[in-house]
Design a protein around this motif. Sequence first.
Motif, short mmCIF file in Angstrom:
data_model
loop_
_atom_site.label_atom_id
_atom_site.label_comp_id
_atom_site.label_asym_id
_atom_site.label_seq_id
_atom_site.Cartn_x
_atom_site.Cartn_y
_atom_site.Cartn_z
N ASP A 9 0.82 -1.21 0.00
CA ASP A 9 0.00 0.00 0.00
C ASP A 9 0.86 1.26 0.00
O ASP A 9 0.41 2.32 -0.42
N TYR A 10 2.09 1.16 0.53
CA TYR A 10 2.85 2.39 0.67
C TYR A 10 4.28 2.29 0.14
O TYR A 10 5.01 3.28 0.15
N CYS A 11 4.70 1.12 -0.33
CA CYS A 11 6.05 1.01 -0.87
C CYS A 11 6.19 -0.27 -1.68
O CYS A 11 5.54 -1.27 -1.38
N GLU A 12 7.02 -0.23 -2.70
CA GLU A 12 7.32 -1.44 -3.46
C GLU A 12 8.00 -2.43 -2.51
O GLU A 12 9.03 -2.11 -1.91
N PRO A 13 7.48 -3.65 -2.35
CA PRO A 13 8.00 -4.59 -1.35
C PRO A 13 9.51 -4.84 -1.44
O PRO A 13 10.20 -4.87 -0.42
N ASP A 14 10.03 -5.01 -2.65
CA ASP A 14 11.47 -5.27 -2.78
C ASP A 14 12.29 -4.07 -2.29
O ASP A 14 13.30 -4.23 -1.61
N LEU A 15 11.85 -2.87 -2.65
CA LEU A 15 12.54 -1.67 -2.20
C LEU A 15 12.46 -1.54 -0.68
O LEU A 15 13.44 -1.21 -0.01
N LYS A 40 9.78 4.64 -12.94
CA LYS A 40 8.99 3.82 -12.04
C LYS A 40 7.89 4.67 -11.38
O LYS A 40 8.07 5.86 -11.16
N PRO A 41 6.73 4.05 -11.05
CA PRO A 41 5.63 4.81 -10.45
C PRO A 41 6.05 5.50 -9.16
O PRO A 41 6.76 4.92 -8.34
N THR A 42 5.62 6.74 -9.01
CA THR A 42 6.00 7.49 -7.81
C THR A 42 5.38 6.91 -6.55
O THR A 42 5.83 7.20 -5.46
N ALA A 43 4.30 6.10 -6.71
CA ALA A 43 3.69 5.49 -5.52
C ALA A 43 4.66 4.54 -4.83
O ALA A 43 4.45 4.16 -3.68
N ALA A 72 -6.65 5.42 1.21
CA ALA A 72 -7.01 5.85 -0.15
C ALA A 72 -5.96 6.79 -0.74
O ALA A 72 -5.67 6.75 -1.94
N MET A 73 -5.35 7.61 0.10
CA MET A 73 -4.34 8.54 -0.36
C MET A 73 -3.04 7.81 -0.71
O MET A 73 -2.40 8.08 -1.71
N PHE A 74 -2.67 6.84 0.12
CA PHE A 74 -1.39 6.18 -0.06
C PHE A 74 -1.37 5.21 -1.24
O PHE A 74 -0.32 4.95 -1.83
N SER A 80 1.58 3.00 11.05
CA SER A 80 0.59 2.03 10.56
C SER A 80 -0.83 2.56 10.72
O SER A 80 -1.66 2.46 9.80
N ASN A 81 -1.12 3.16 11.88
CA ASN A 81 -2.46 3.70 12.11
C ASN A 81 -2.77 4.85 11.14
O ASN A 81 -3.90 4.97 10.64
N HIS A 82 -1.77 5.70 10.89
CA HIS A 82 -1.98 6.83 9.98
C HIS A 82 -2.26 6.33 8.55
O HIS A 82 -3.18 6.83 7.88
N ILE A 83 -1.48 5.37 8.10
CA ILE A 83 -1.69 4.83 6.74
C ILE A 83 -3.04 4.13 6.65
O ILE A 83 -3.74 4.24 5.64
N LYS A 84 -3.41 3.43 7.70
CA LYS A 84 -4.70 2.74 7.70
C LYS A 84 -5.86 3.74 7.56
O LYS A 84 -6.80 3.51 6.80
N ARG A 85 -5.75 4.87 8.27
CA ARG A 85 -6.82 5.88 8.20
C ARG A 85 -6.81 6.64 6.87
O ARG A 85 -7.84 7.19 6.47
N ASN A 86 -5.66 6.69 6.23
CA ASN A 86 -5.54 7.45 4.98
C ASN A 86 -5.15 6.55 3.81
O ASN A 86 -4.42 6.96 2.91
#
Length: 553
Positions: free
Chosen positions: A318-324, A548-551, A416-418, A408-414
């Motif tokens: 959800d917030y980073c490419e796993p390998d990276l 590579k995607p900025t996400a 959709a943005m991440f 973790s809590n912040h990413i969970k609440r947001n």
Amino acid sequence: MFAGFVGPRLLTAAVSGSYFASPSAGQIIRLVEEIADLETPILLSLANYTGDRLNFGLAKEYLTLQGYKDVRMFVFGDDLAPFLSEKAKTEDVTLKRRGLAGIAFVHMISGILSEQGKSLDEIECCLNQLSKLIYTISISLSACDIPGHGASFELKDNQMELGLGVHGESGIERIELMSAHDSVRLMVTQLVNYLKQERLLDQYANRIALIVNNLGGLTQIEMNVLFKEIIEQFTSMGLIIRQMYHGCIMTSFNMKGVSISVMLLNEQLESILNSSDSMATIRAVTINDQPIYRLKCNNHDTNTSTRADLAECVPVSDYCEPDLYCRIISNLCHQMIKHEHELNKLDETVGDSDCGSTLAAIARLFLDQIQLKRDQPPPSFATLARVVSERIGGTSGALYSLLFTSASNHIKRNRAMFIQREMTITERIQCWLQLVRHCMQQITTYSGANMGDRSMFDALNGIVIGLRKSASCNSSIEETCRLVVESTWSQAKQTAFMKARVGRAAYVNESYITKPDAGAIGVAIWIESLADTVRKTFVQPQGTTTNKPTANI
């Protein structure tokens, strides 16, 4: 120390961390799960140290999430030293009172009230009153020898240290060597003068109870000399000693020193003391014929625990490419292990020389998690937080667990943005800027740390400064990495010139603080490693950015 106060009319249970470190939140949670059900009122009683406040606070939050109905936390401080320091003239130092040997009074009185059937509200009310009635001061001929590190601070043969804690840290003042008579006179005078200044002695008709605590290295004959001086000098000043307890109650390894704890007595408190012999073991030092109560806990393997994560894990994808993500974690962990000795050296003057060892221990845990999960999704922020809380005690363990839990809590609440893929680099930087700010706010809530207090918080603020600059200039990935690393190192190094307001450094004489905070330098080290990994991933040798995607940043 606390295990020695488990028994009838005392504590129900105790949990210990490593030497000079608080237990981890995971240890505290498992202990509560062993002794209490969801309906049982629970009072977590702890001494006022940052690591204890953080870990017990984290455990309290987790236990509440698990469904425990009434979990409360009583933080006790009886240290007189902050009121004697120069800072007391310009600052409110009440919250800086460390918990010292006077906490034995708290254990006894709360245990007796509990067995008398008092409610948690009544016990808590009584303990809050006790906080204003107990004061402790200490003096020592030597530092203590920390296993594997040697003396915790340097003290010449013709010097003594006044106003120490019990974690090997130095005191508020270094004075010339005195006789036993003059040493006791100094401590008793400081205690009595403060009580008179606060107009407390008249309110309590000069009645007191005493704890004379051997810090670990004095012989019995030396203690006997001190007992005689203490009794005579308090009595000569018009104080009435109604109870006196002595022994090795709260020690600091082999520190050759003593602390004196005074508790003012009214009829209710004196009646409680007289109704119990639960402190008899302190008077005699040796164990009496009463049975020793121990809790039989099941063995817990934290790697195979079936207890579900208390917070639903947010997948790394959800917030980073796993390998990276795995490369970042792996690289920064190796850097923390590499700098273990350097960080311990930075910590030796104002702490207990274990900052580098603690961060290296966290790093090894993270490396184990990544290696264990090679054929599975990498460990999320929530998983890393849980691993740290279960295995690492002390301030650093609690702070990093809180850091990852908050993320973790912040990413969970947001979420959709991440998970958005169509975002510019600047928009993505704003996401992480909000996340870091949220984590810092949570750290402030539980630790009391703010910018300029000389802690890892200042280095974390360097991340914010760098990300802000990058966002305002629409910087490239490479420029963002450079800005964040520069600002984080700058803020970390500036801690050498800051007045310490949190942690153990806040109790140390300011003239001893000449180097940057070890925790802040630790943040700068892993941020530099993180930025280096990102730069090598997204920036080609010629300085052009990949498509590579900025996400994935």
